[in-house]
Design a protein around this motif. Structure first.
Motif, PDB file in Angstrom:
ATOM      1  N   TRP A  27       0.840  -1.193   0.000  1.00  0.00           N
ATOM      2  CA  TRP A  27       0.000   0.000   0.000  1.00  0.00           C
ATOM      3  C   TRP A  27       0.871   1.236   0.000  1.00  0.00           C
ATOM      4  O   TRP A  27       1.911   1.301   0.639  1.00  0.00           O
ATOM      5  CB  TRP A  27      -0.893   0.017   1.215  1.00  0.00           C
ATOM      6  N   SER A  38      -4.099   1.669  -1.776  1.00  0.00           N
ATOM      7  CA  SER A  38      -4.178   1.895  -0.338  1.00  0.00           C
ATOM      8  C   SER A  38      -5.087   0.842   0.279  1.00  0.00           C
ATOM      9  O   SER A  38      -5.478  -0.111  -0.375  1.00  0.00           O
ATOM     10  CB  SER A  38      -4.712   3.299  -0.060  1.00  0.00           C
ATOM     11  N   GLN A  39      -5.443   1.049   1.542  1.00  0.00           N
ATOM     12  CA  GLN A  39      -6.308   0.087   2.203  1.00  0.00           C
ATOM     13  C   GLN A  39      -7.729   0.121   1.648  1.00  0.00           C
ATOM     14  O   GLN A  39      -8.480  -0.837   1.823  1.00  0.00           O
ATOM     15  CB  GLN A  39      -6.328   0.337   3.701  1.00  0.00           C
ATOM     16  N   HIS A  40      -8.100   1.188   0.977  1.00  0.00           N
ATOM     17  CA  HIS A  40      -9.439   1.309   0.408  1.00  0.00           C
ATOM     18  C   HIS A  40      -9.478   1.009  -1.083  1.00  0.00           C
ATOM     19  O   HIS A  40     -10.562   0.861  -1.646  1.00  0.00           O
ATOM     20  CB  HIS A  40      -9.991   2.702   0.654  1.00  0.00           C
ATOM     21  N   ASN A  48      -7.452  -1.544  -3.421  1.00  0.00           N
ATOM     22  CA  ASN A  48      -6.433  -2.559  -3.707  1.00  0.00           C
ATOM     23  C   ASN A  48      -7.107  -3.778  -4.301  1.00  0.00           C
ATOM     24  O   ASN A  48      -8.320  -3.809  -4.482  1.00  0.00           O
ATOM     25  CB  ASN A  48      -5.636  -2.906  -2.450  1.00  0.00           C
ATOM     26  N   ASP A  66      -6.586  -7.057  -3.043  1.00  0.00           N
ATOM     27  CA  ASP A  66      -6.318  -8.169  -2.148  1.00  0.00           C
ATOM     28  C   ASP A  66      -7.540  -9.069  -1.948  1.00  0.00           C
ATOM     29  O   ASP A  66      -7.412 -10.273  -1.803  1.00  0.00           O
ATOM     30  CB  ASP A  66      -5.825  -7.666  -0.799  1.00  0.00           C
TER      31      ASP A  66
END
Length: 80
Positions: free
Chosen positions: A24, A31-33, A35, A37
């Protein structure tokens, strides 16, 4: 609507195979918002790209990283 969801789902799976485990960065890039994953985050990220909401940050973050295999990284954005 169902056809759009199927197309987004296919590209979300492609994004997960290309960009899964990406580090990230800041809030503009991956980023965490935004991605690839998890499948739901992949769909939200593709929705962000499809609506044009700061998609260039994701595009440039995908080009800078060395986790994506060369020319395939930007082509995922061009095909969509």
């Amino acid at each position: 609507v169902l056809l759009l969801f199927v197309v987004l789902y296919v590209f979300a799976m492609l994004g997960m195979s290309l960009f899964n485990g990406a580090l990230w960065t800041d809030s503009c890039g991956i980023s965490q918002h935004a991605n690839f994953d998890e499948i739901y985050l992949s769909l939200l990220t593709l929705f962000r790209v499809a609506t044009g909401d700061s998609w260039s940050c994701l595009f440039h973050a995908a080009q800078k990283r060395d986790y994506a295999p060369g020319i395939l990284a930007p082509s995922a954005f061009w095909i969509h």
